[in-house]
Design a protein around this motif. Structure first.
Motif, PDB file in Angstrom:
ATOM      1  N   SER A   1      41.795  34.479  44.597  1.00 35.94           N
ATOM      2  CA  SER A   1      42.358  33.206  45.039  1.00 35.94           C
ATOM      3  C   SER A   1      43.296  33.401  46.226  1.00 35.94           C
ATOM      4  CB  SER A   1      43.105  32.545  43.876  1.00 35.94           C
ATOM      5  OG  SER A   1      43.717  31.348  44.270  1.00 35.94           O
ATOM      6  N   ALA A   2      44.065  34.489  46.205  1.00 32.65           N
ATOM      7  CA  ALA A   2      45.051  34.721  47.268  1.00 32.65           C
ATOM      8  C   ALA A   2      44.394  34.903  48.630  1.00 32.65           C
ATOM      9  CB  ALA A   2      45.903  35.942  46.932  1.00 32.65           C
ATOM     10  N   ILE A   3      43.156  35.442  48.680  1.00 28.61           N
ATOM     11  CA  ILE A   3      42.490  35.649  49.969  1.00 28.61           C
ATOM     12  C   ILE A   3      41.365  34.642  50.199  1.00 28.61           C
ATOM     13  CG2 ILE A   3      43.054  38.097  50.014  1.00 28.61           C
ATOM     14  CD1 ILE A   3      40.146  38.644  49.208  1.00 28.61           C
ATOM     15  N   GLY A   4      41.220  33.681  49.283  1.00 26.59           N
ATOM     16  CA  GLY A   4      40.210  32.654  49.447  1.00 26.59           C
ATOM     17  C   GLY A   4      38.799  33.159  49.275  1.00 26.59           C
TER      18      GLY A   4
ATOM     19  N   ASP B   1      35.413  34.195  46.667  1.00 26.18           N
ATOM     20  CA  ASP B   1      34.773  33.924  45.386  1.00 26.18           C
ATOM     21  C   ASP B   1      35.156  35.021  44.388  1.00 26.18           C
ATOM     22  OD1 ASP B   1      32.106  32.499  44.045  1.00 26.18           O
ATOM     23  OD2 ASP B   1      32.361  34.599  43.483  1.00 26.18           O
ATOM     24  N   PRO B   2      35.615  34.678  43.180  1.00 22.62           N
ATOM     25  CA  PRO B   2      36.089  35.708  42.235  1.00 22.62           C
ATOM     26  C   PRO B   2      34.992  36.665  41.781  1.00 22.62           C
ATOM     27  CG  PRO B   2      36.007  33.549  41.179  1.00 22.62           C
ATOM     28  CD  PRO B   2      35.793  33.314  42.632  1.00 22.62           C
ATOM     29  N   LEU B   3      33.742  36.212  41.690  1.00 21.25           N
ATOM     30  CA  LEU B   3      32.670  37.108  41.280  1.00 21.25           C
ATOM     31  C   LEU B   3      32.308  38.062  42.418  1.00 21.25           C
ATOM     32  CD1 LEU B   3      31.100  37.598  38.713  1.00 21.25           C
ATOM     33  CD2 LEU B   3      29.322  36.057  39.539  1.00 21.25           C
ATOM     34  N   GLU B   4      32.264  37.544  43.636  1.00 20.69           N
ATOM     35  CA  GLU B   4      31.984  38.413  44.783  1.00 20.69           C
ATOM     36  C   GLU B   4      33.117  39.409  44.995  1.00 20.69           C
ATOM     37  OE1 GLU B   4      29.206  35.267  47.328  1.00 20.69           O
ATOM     38  OE2 GLU B   4      31.180  35.839  48.086  1.00 20.69           O
ATOM     39  N   TYR B   5      34.328  39.000  44.702  1.00 21.40           N
ATOM     40  CA  TYR B   5      35.493  39.897  44.804  1.00 21.40           C
ATOM     41  C   TYR B   5      35.336  41.082  43.850  1.00 21.40           C
ATOM     42  CZ  TYR B   5      40.563  41.014  44.810  1.00 21.40           C
ATOM     43  OH  TYR B   5      41.800  41.620  44.918  1.00 21.40           O
ATOM     44  N   ARG B   6      34.847  40.808  42.645  1.00 18.29           N
ATOM     45  CA  ARG B   6      34.638  41.883  41.685  1.00 18.29           C
ATOM     46  C   ARG B   6      33.476  42.789  42.119  1.00 18.29           C
ATOM     47  NH1 ARG B   6      37.021  37.766  38.825  1.00 18.29           N
ATOM     48  NH2 ARG B   6      38.317  38.365  37.045  1.00 18.29           N
TER      49      ARG B   6
END
Length: 539
Positions: free
Chosen positions: A396-399, A401-406
């Protein structure tokens, strides 16, 4: 429903399995559904006596005097058990594997260190007679200072809870006050990060609340032996602990387990068997010691409260370049199993993510709370909760997608873990891709093509190529950690329907399974794997 994604890991394992994916009937199912499953308390014995325990009303106090003379004369009372009657009064479960000091008395001697600590045992012809006699016992206390917060407990000048560990921290290898992990230089790397996210997570103690409370029945047998019917989850731990506390050879004890009416980790501790055996030895009669619901809640070990601080250094493209973790496990007044939970916690940092700079300090801290113990993944469950909350907040802090972040930060085969072990047999990326497919969660093409596989392998079904490229996220508007939202909106646009998935053919009948096919070249099926906790290989 179990589903094998053979399109992703076609060479990992054959499907000719005897149990997994098969409709196997539980061994105890018929007893459960017909109400005939035997529990320890279903056994009946002539002249059965009942043991009840007088417990401390204070969280920390010095015992000035105990007057049990009136209780000893009360109707139905057969024996009073005092601390001096216990052959080996100090114990800790993990001392059986040479891990930690004996620090917890079966019956308190001079000081009580948590509310509910056992002080005196009364053996009587009925539970009511024991409870009525208990009301006649007179104990004088001098209350002592208490500490209930893990960080307050390790400050200079805090009340010392456990005399075996006067600084209120468990000692590892007789000299270290915590578990420590260092990989790279996390502190120096934070200055290079675009965003630094520093968060605190607090978990509360959780009571297991089994339908059947802890309990056991000790029965004298011939030749000085004793039969013990018990609800323990750890039969041989309980047997060895009981033998140690009673200073008797373990071959004089015959433990009979059976059905456990709920445990979840709370029946790993040996809470009732040693004193039930001692009562049977002192009276020559069968003795039952079972906890009331109130005792189960007050004296039975809960999952310990954990406090976890996580600090991440994150780049705008989504890479986590540094992570520090500082965690405190509230052990309560004595060790029980919390010191082992700390080892497990340290072994799972920084989560299933490749982070080049990691620093962690994990403490087992003593407070004047009820001693804590195992509960379903203890040492890992709270940490994983905190780590995944941190991943959501970082995305969220970098805008992003949480799944793509993982997926971007997930382990790939060949990555080096913070514990200096090579990552092998990784599958987080593929699991995330399948989860996205099932949930109709749109992933960008470069993330659908990513793979956990080592090297640049050939194309596989549903993944265009074995791509280990970590694709950058689209530019995000600048924001500070303080203004980052604490919750993520999961409202997503409706994607195009994914291609239909064709399940693998059904396995052959169990009665005549075909012989397993030879593993294809390059298969990792059957290869030894590492245990992240003990550093040993397992299959």
């Amino acid at each position: 429903m179990l589903e094998f994604r053979k399109d992703i890991f076609a060479d990992e394992r054959d499907d000719n399995l005897h149990e997994i994916g098969q409709p196997t009937q539980r061994q105890d199912m018929l007893g459960h559904v017909t109400g005939t499953s035997p529990y320890y308390d279903d056994h009946r014995f002539a002249n059965l006596l009942h043991l009840k325990i007088l417990r401390s009303p204070h969280a920390h106090a010095r015992i000035r005097s105990i007057d049990d003379s009136a209780a000893a004369r009360a109707p139905g009372v057969k024996r009073i058990i005092r601390a001096a009657d216990v052959p080996v009064n100090l114990n800790t479960l993990l001392s059986l594997i040479q891990f930690g000091k004996d620090d917890e008395p079966s019956l308190a001697t001079d000081v009580v260190r948590y509310k509910g600590e056992p002080i005196l045992g009364l053996v009587a012809t009925s539970e009511r007679a024991a409870l009525e006699a208990m009301a006649l016992v007179r104990i004088s206390y001098d209350q002592l200072p208490t500490v209930f917060d893990v960080e307050e407990a390790i400050k200079p000048g805090a009340p010392s809870v456990n005399p075996a560990y006067p600084k209120n921290t468990f000692e590892y290898y007789s000299k270290y006050d915590h578990q420590k992990l260092r990989y790279g230089d996390a502190d120096a790397t934070f200055g290079q990060a675009d965003i630094v996210l520093d968060e605190r997570y607090q978990m509360s103690p959780i009571e297991h609340a089994p339908t059947e409370t802890n309990g056991s029945i000790a029965v004298p047998d011939t030749n000085g032996r004793f039969i013990v019917y018990t609800a323990t989850q750890a039969l041989f731990f309980s047997l060895d602990t009981s033998a140690k506390i009673n200073a008797m050879p373990s071959n004089q004890l015959h433990f009979i387990g059976g059905t456990v009416g709920g445990g979840f980790g709370g029946k790993v501790d040996t809470l009732t068997e040693p004193l039930a055996i001692l009562g049977a030895r002192l009276t020559g009669s069968p003795v039952r010691y079972r906890l009331s619901r109130h005792e189960e809640m007050q004296f039975g070990s809960p999952r310990g409260g954990e406090r976890i601080y996580i600090k991440d250094g994150i780049m705008r493209d989504g890479r986590i370049i540094a992570r520090t973790v500082r965690a405190y496990f509230d052990s309560g007044a004595y060790t029980r199993l919390s010191s082992y939970a700390v080892v497990k916690c340290a072994a799972h940092i920084p989560g299933p993510y490749t982070i080049p700079n990691v620093s962690a300090d994990v403490y087992c801290v003593f407070t004047n709370r009820t001693p804590a113990t195992a509960m379903r993944g203890f040492g890992v469950t709270a940490l994983d909760f905190a780590l995944e909350c941190q991943m959501d907040k970082g995305a969220s802090a970098i805008g992003m997608d949480p799944l793509e972040y993982r997926i971007l930060n997930a382990y790939r085969d060949g990555d080096m873990k913070a514990h200096r072990r090579e990552a092998k047999n990784c599958a987080l990326i593929e699991c995330a891709q399948v989860a996205a497919e099932k949930a109709n969660w749109p992933l960008r093409e470069e993330f659908r093509r990513m793979s956990s596989r080592k090297g640049e392998g050939a194309a596989r079904p549903s993944i265009a190529a074995a791509d280990r490229t970590r694709a950058p996220a689209p530019p995000a508007p600048a924001r500070t950690p303080a203004s980052a939202p604490q919750r993520i909106s999961y409202e997503r646009p409706t994607p195009a329907a994914p291609p239909p998935y064709t399940p693998p053919p059904a396995s052959p009948p169990r009665s005549a399974p075909p012989p397993p096919a030879a593993a294809p070249a390059g298969s990792t099926h059957g290869a030894p794997r590492f245990s992240s906790v003990f550093g040993t290989r397992r299959r």
